[in-house]
Write a protein that holds these residues in place. Structure first.
Motif, PDB file in Angstrom:
ATOM      1  N   GLY A 305       0.994  -1.405  -0.012  1.00 35.38           N
ATOM      2  CA  GLY A 305       0.090  -0.011   0.229  1.00 35.38           C
ATOM      3  C   GLY A 305       1.026   1.374   0.302  1.00 35.38           C
ATOM      4  N   CYS A 306       0.196   2.287  -0.255  1.00 38.02           N
ATOM      5  CA  CYS A 306       1.165   3.833  -0.146  1.00 38.02           C
ATOM      6  C   CYS A 306       0.481   4.524   1.003  1.00 38.02           C
ATOM      7  N   GLY A 307       1.175   5.506   1.479  1.00 39.52           N
ATOM      8  CA  GLY A 307       0.892   6.397   2.554  1.00 39.52           C
ATOM      9  C   GLY A 307       0.302   5.895   3.793  1.00 39.52           C
ATOM     10  N   THR A 308      -0.639   6.285   4.207  1.00 40.08           N
ATOM     11  CA  THR A 308      -1.394   5.768   5.257  1.00 40.08           C
ATOM     12  C   THR A 308      -1.569   4.243   4.979  1.00 40.08           C
ATOM     13  N   ALA A 309      -2.225   3.878   3.843  1.00 41.82           N
ATOM     14  CA  ALA A 309      -2.536   2.445   3.666  1.00 41.82           C
ATOM     15  C   ALA A 309      -1.240   1.420   3.795  1.00 41.82           C
ATOM     16  N   GLY A 310      -0.053   2.276   3.449  1.00 44.14           N
ATOM     17  CA  GLY A 310       1.096   1.569   3.523  1.00 44.14           C
ATOM     18  C   GLY A 310       1.453   1.263   5.051  1.00 44.14           C
ATOM     19  N   VAL A 352      -3.782  -2.982  -0.137  1.00 40.94           N
ATOM     20  CA  VAL A 352      -4.529  -2.220   0.810  1.00 40.94           C
ATOM     21  C   VAL A 352      -4.789  -0.675   0.274  1.00 40.94           C
ATOM     22  N   SER A 353      -5.765  -0.402  -0.162  1.00 38.77           N
ATOM     23  CA  SER A 353      -6.158   1.087  -0.790  1.00 38.77           C
ATOM     24  C   SER A 353      -7.535   1.425  -0.288  1.00 38.77           C
ATOM     25  N   GLN A 354      -7.773   2.615   0.045  1.00 39.59           N
ATOM     26  CA  GLN A 354      -9.102   3.086   0.361  1.00 39.59           C
ATOM     27  C   GLN A 354      -9.658   3.133  -0.944  1.00 39.59           C
ATOM     28  N   SER A 355      -9.168   3.887  -1.803  1.00 41.51           N
ATOM     29  CA  SER A 355      -9.674   4.504  -3.292  1.00 41.51           C
ATOM     30  C   SER A 355      -9.739   3.227  -4.191  1.00 41.51           C
ATOM     31  N   GLY A 356      -8.565   2.428  -4.332  1.00 45.27           N
ATOM     32  CA  GLY A 356      -8.804   1.393  -5.222  1.00 45.27           C
ATOM     33  C   GLY A 356      -8.081   1.736  -6.377  1.00 45.27           C
ATOM     34  N   GLU A 357      -7.413   2.963  -6.637  1.00 43.74           N
ATOM     35  CA  GLU A 357      -7.067   3.899  -7.683  1.00 43.74           C
ATOM     36  C   GLU A 357      -5.643   4.017  -7.804  1.00 43.74           C
ATOM     37  N   THR A 358      -5.062   3.866  -6.728  1.00 43.41           N
ATOM     38  CA  THR A 358      -3.598   4.614  -6.482  1.00 43.41           C
ATOM     39  C   THR A 358      -2.596   3.771  -7.590  1.00 43.41           C
ATOM     40  N   ALA A 359      -2.182   4.558  -8.301  1.00 44.41           N
ATOM     41  CA  ALA A 359      -1.287   4.180  -9.497  1.00 44.41           C
ATOM     42  C   ALA A 359       0.010   3.309  -9.073  1.00 44.41           C
ATOM     43  N   ALA A 403     -12.897  13.611   3.148  1.00 44.17           N
ATOM     44  CA  ALA A 403     -11.457  14.345   3.496  1.00 44.17           C
ATOM     45  C   ALA A 403     -10.629  13.641   2.776  1.00 44.17           C
ATOM     46  N   VAL A 404      -9.319  14.486   2.242  1.00 45.10           N
ATOM     47  CA  VAL A 404      -8.193  13.889   1.772  1.00 45.10           C
ATOM     48  C   VAL A 404      -7.579  13.113   2.887  1.00 45.10           C
ATOM     49  N   VAL A 405      -7.560  13.454   4.069  1.00 42.82           N
ATOM     50  CA  VAL A 405      -6.930  12.516   5.085  1.00 42.82           C
ATOM     51  C   VAL A 405      -7.911  11.387   5.508  1.00 42.82           C
ATOM     52  N   SER A 406      -6.938  10.429   5.417  1.00 42.50           N
ATOM     53  CA  SER A 406      -7.763   9.115   5.708  1.00 42.50           C
ATOM     54  C   SER A 406      -7.930   8.865   7.194  1.00 42.50           C
ATOM     55  N   THR A 407      -9.180   8.587   7.561  1.00 44.19           N
ATOM     56  CA  THR A 407      -9.268   8.161   8.906  1.00 44.19           C
ATOM     57  C   THR A 407     -10.177   6.871   9.321  1.00 44.19           C
ATOM     58  N   ILE A 484       2.215  11.025   9.824  1.00 44.78           N
ATOM     59  CA  ILE A 484       1.603  11.673   8.518  1.00 44.78           C
ATOM     60  C   ILE A 484       0.399  12.171   8.676  1.00 44.78           C
ATOM     61  N   LYS A 485      -0.410  11.783  10.022  1.00 41.96           N
ATOM     62  CA  LYS A 485      -1.615  12.765  10.550  1.00 41.96           C
ATOM     63  C   LYS A 485      -1.511  14.123  10.549  1.00 41.96           C
ATOM     64  N   LEU A 486      -0.460  14.352  11.296  1.00 41.23           N
ATOM     65  CA  LEU A 486      -0.033  15.625  11.934  1.00 41.23           C
ATOM     66  C   LEU A 486       0.452  16.399  10.388  1.00 41.23           C
ATOM     67  N   GLN A 487       1.417  15.840   9.649  1.00 35.30           N
ATOM     68  CA  GLN A 487       1.919  16.466   8.593  1.00 35.30           C
ATOM     69  C   GLN A 487       0.924  17.053   7.498  1.00 35.30           C
ATOM     70  N   GLU A 488      -0.031  16.208   7.197  1.00 38.18           N
ATOM     71  CA  GLU A 488      -0.857  16.365   6.201  1.00 38.18           C
ATOM     72  C   GLU A 488      -2.055  17.392   6.815  1.00 38.18           C
ATOM     73  N   THR A 489      -2.557  17.073   7.864  1.00 37.06           N
ATOM     74  CA  THR A 489      -3.742  17.699   8.446  1.00 37.06           C
ATOM     75  C   THR A 489      -3.448  19.247   8.908  1.00 37.06           C
ATOM     76  N   ALA A 597      -3.947  15.394  -2.876  1.00 36.08           N
ATOM     77  CA  ALA A 597      -5.425  14.880  -3.444  1.00 36.08           C
ATOM     78  C   ALA A 597      -5.447  13.646  -2.844  1.00 36.08           C
ATOM     79  N   LYS A 598      -6.936  13.324  -2.927  1.00 36.03           N
ATOM     80  CA  LYS A 598      -7.387  11.723  -2.369  1.00 36.03           C
ATOM     81  C   LYS A 598      -6.793  10.746  -3.114  1.00 36.03           C
ATOM     82  N   VAL A 599      -7.218  10.966  -4.423  1.00 39.30           N
ATOM     83  CA  VAL A 599      -6.679   9.692  -5.303  1.00 39.30           C
ATOM     84  C   VAL A 599      -5.528   9.969  -5.897  1.00 39.30           C
ATOM     85  N   ILE A 600      -4.262   9.297  -5.884  1.00 36.38           N
ATOM     86  CA  ILE A 600      -3.233   9.524  -6.298  1.00 36.38           C
ATOM     87  C   ILE A 600      -2.944   8.682  -7.722  1.00 36.38           C
ATOM     88  N   THR A 601      -3.373   9.039  -8.889  1.00 41.94           N
ATOM     89  CA  THR A 601      -3.229   8.234  -9.951  1.00 41.94           C
ATOM     90  C   THR A 601      -1.935   8.427 -10.771  1.00 41.94           C
TER      91      THR A 601
END
Ligand code: M6R
Length: 603
Positions: A305-310, A352-359, A403-407, A484-489, A597-601
């Motif tokens: 996964g990437c980012g938070t999903a990672g 693992v991916s929230q969006s299912g579209e992460t490139a 929200a862009v920030v995943s929770t 990540i939460k503190l950085q991006e939010t 952005a929420k979905v990183i394609t």
């Protein structure tokens, strides 16, 4: 990452597109634009050309129809819209989509990157470019092909699409013929329509843009195009052969996409964790046991996964080790190709991916598939590309995350991974009970008093630029996620570490009053974590303890329930709330962090 919505039908097209764009805004919010094809060119603002265009910098958010109709005048039954996350060219009106060809008869919106745009642009020497985007080559290329090769619009779109390199998707519309053509090459596009009816067609980056109108869809796959011309036809981009597509009905209740009285989507989604966890654990036992069996028999399992999903994947690695005594590897998706040498047809990938579209994840899946690896995904968006390219999938059922920030999707992913670890250990029912208890504890914890207590801490931290977060064992990856939460939010410079790591270097950064969040679960890591927190405090650090029990080393205590191996789920929640309130105090819109952005394609 960029949202596309196109509409052709009997409703006022630009207004349908405007509302669709609002639903896609999480994909990018630098700027937006709409092009509409006037039914009667004479009544359009720019008579003589039948397109009217509006492009603006900023979020489409609260923009209403009155504002848009200043620019998009007259009746229109074909319109295309775009909300942008910039890749090439700054955030300006010129760079916002749609982009037009020299004649102004071809308009294009695009999501993704045209890798060979410089080469194409230099081959289009006589064309006049108005933007700095890679996208603008597309309408000019279509125009060039139509004029030089005497091809019609649809054939030229196909030829142009085949020329483009890189992951992308675009929709082109021709003002002379009223045709819309959409091409998919690695970025998502879905067609919505009604069964046995040619009354209206939608083309969008994801179904949420048009689910209010229809739940009947046809999926475009990579290297396919769709042409809407009073009816719809699908073609293979390479061969040009017409394709027969199946209509799929989507029965997916993604929950409300409104703020429902909350100031922001982020806090609403954090609070929704009162109920999302119970939904996440409501999985099909047979499927859980089947996948657990695959993990047991696999010759290597990779969590990707990437980012938070990672970070969720790293928690998964710890969970499988601790609960199921099974070593599995968590790998950041963009690095997965480096592991291809270890892949065999007996390897298993859990994506693992929230969006299912992460490139990056989709590319990792491509690598896995090229080695005949079986892929199981954990997803939150039904109908996503990952759902369709995976051999099997679990929906984590968190409901729409705006929200862009995943929770809430994160904690739902954690819950499903915990279940899988217990299923692999042959203790599925034990895992379920543990998670049901955690879900009910979260329900109790998320009350106004708790939020108020965290808000007070936010007031203390609002002027602090840095924060360190430490955790051990299952909560080490949660320290990374908290950062990540503190950085991006709220744009705090935050770094997460394993509790034992600070003394190997980062301790040098601790000064009087440096904020340090210590995640102290009631498990085998507790004493060492307390010692690590004490080491920071001895050097002047301000210790915020996230723990079931208070401790004298804590300067501020954020109580979390004691939920055993489900502790990663409860530990992250106070940080989500803290980051939200610091953002609000700093005047940052927590729903739309800058540059993201929420979905990183794109890769
Ligand atoms: O849709 P995905 O879960 O694949 O997205 C992965 C990351 O881009 C995402 O988690 C990102 O890190 C979020 N901003 C985290 O809040």
């Amino acid at each position: 990452m960029c949202g596309i919505i196109a509409y052709a039908g009997n409703k006022p097209a630009a207004s349908v597109v405007l509302e669709g764009l609002k639903k896609l805004e999480y994909r990018g919010y630098d700027s937006w634009g709409i092009v509409a094809l006037a039914d009667n060119p004479e009544s359009a603002e720019n008579a003589g050309r039948s397109f009217s265009v509006i492009k603006r910098v900023g979020k489409i958010g609260e923009i209403n129809w009155d504002y848009v109709s200043e620019a998009i005048r007259g009746e229109s039954h074909v319109a295309v819209g775009h909300t942008r996350w910039s890749t090439h060219g700054g955030v300006t009106e010129q760079n916002a989509h749609p982009h037009l060809d020299c004649s102004g008869k071809i308009a294009v919106v695009h999501n993704g990157i045209v890798d060979n745009h410089q080469e194409i642009r230099s081959g289009l020497g006589s064309h006049k470019f108005l933007s700095k985007t890679d996208t603008e080559v597309i309408p000019h290329l279509i125009e060039e092909i139509m004029s030089k090769e005497s091809l019609d619009f649809v054939a030229a779109v196909r030829r142009a699409a085949n020329t483009l390199k890189g992951r992308s998707a675009f929709v082109a519309v021709n003002s002379e013929t009223g045709q819309m053509a959409a091409a998919r090459k690695g970025a998502p596009l879905i067609m919505g329509m009604h069964e046995n009816s040619n009354e209206e067609f939608f083309i969008a980056s994801d179904v949420t843009a048009f689910l209010d109108y229809t739940n009947k869809v046809m999926y475009l796959d990579d290297n396919e195009m769709a042409v809407v011309d009073g009816k719809v036809a699908f073609f293979n981009l390479m061969s040009g052969n017409e394709l027969v597509k199946r209509i799929v009905e989507i029965h997916w209740h993604h929950g409300s996409t409104e703020k429902e009285g909350y100031d922001h989507f982020l806090i609403k989604e954090i609070m929704e964790q009162k109920s999302t966890l119970s939904r996440a654990i409501n999985q099909d036992d047979a499927k859980l046991l089947a996948v657990a069996n695959e993990v047991k028999n696999a010759f290597g399992t990779f969590l990707v996964g990437c980012g938070t999903a990672g970070k969720t994947c790293v928690v998964g690695e710890y969970l499988f080790s601790k609960i199921a005594r099974k070593h599995i590897n968590s790998v950041v998706a963009s690095e997965f190709a480096n592991y291809q040498h270890y892949l065999t047809p007996k390897t298993l990938m859990i994506a693992v991916s929230q969006s299912g579209e992460t490139a990056d994840v989709l590319e990792a899946i491509d690598v896995a598939k090229s080695k005949s690896v079986r892929v199981v995904s954990l997803l939150n968006v039904f109908g996503s590309t990952m759902m369709r390219v995976s051999d099997d999938f679990f929906m984590v059922n968190a409901g729409a995350e705006r929200a862009v920030v995943s929770t809430k999707a994160t904690t739902a992913q954690l819950a499903v991974l915990t279940l899988l670890a217990y299923a692999t250990a042959g203790k599925l029912q034990e895992g379920k009970l543990l998670l049901m208890n955690a879900a009910s504890a979260v329900n109790d914890m998320l009350n106004p008093r708790y939020e108020e207590h965290i808000k007070k801490l936010a007031l203390q931290l609002v002027d602090k630029k840095d924060a360190f977060i430490i955790g051990r064992g299952l909560n080490y990856p949660i320290a990374l996620e908290a950062a990540i939460k503190l950085q991006e939010t709220c744009y705090t410079h935050a770094q997460g570490f394993a509790g034992g790591e600070l003394k190997h270097g980062p301790l040098a950064l601790i000064e009087d009053g440096t904020a340090c969040i210590a995640i102290v679960a009631n498990d085998e890591t507790k004493q060492d974590m307390i010692s690590n927190a004490a080491e920071v405090k001895a050097r002047g650090g301000y210790i915020i303890g996230i723990a079931p029990e208070n401790n004298e080393v804590f300067d501020y205590w954020l109580k979390v329930p004691d939920v055993g191996n489900a502790s990663p789920i409860v530990s992250i929640i106070p940080v989500q709330i803290l980051a939200y309130h610091i953002a609000v105090l700093r005047g940052i819109n927590p729903d739309y962090p800058r540059n993201l952005a929420k979905v990183i394609t794109t890769k």
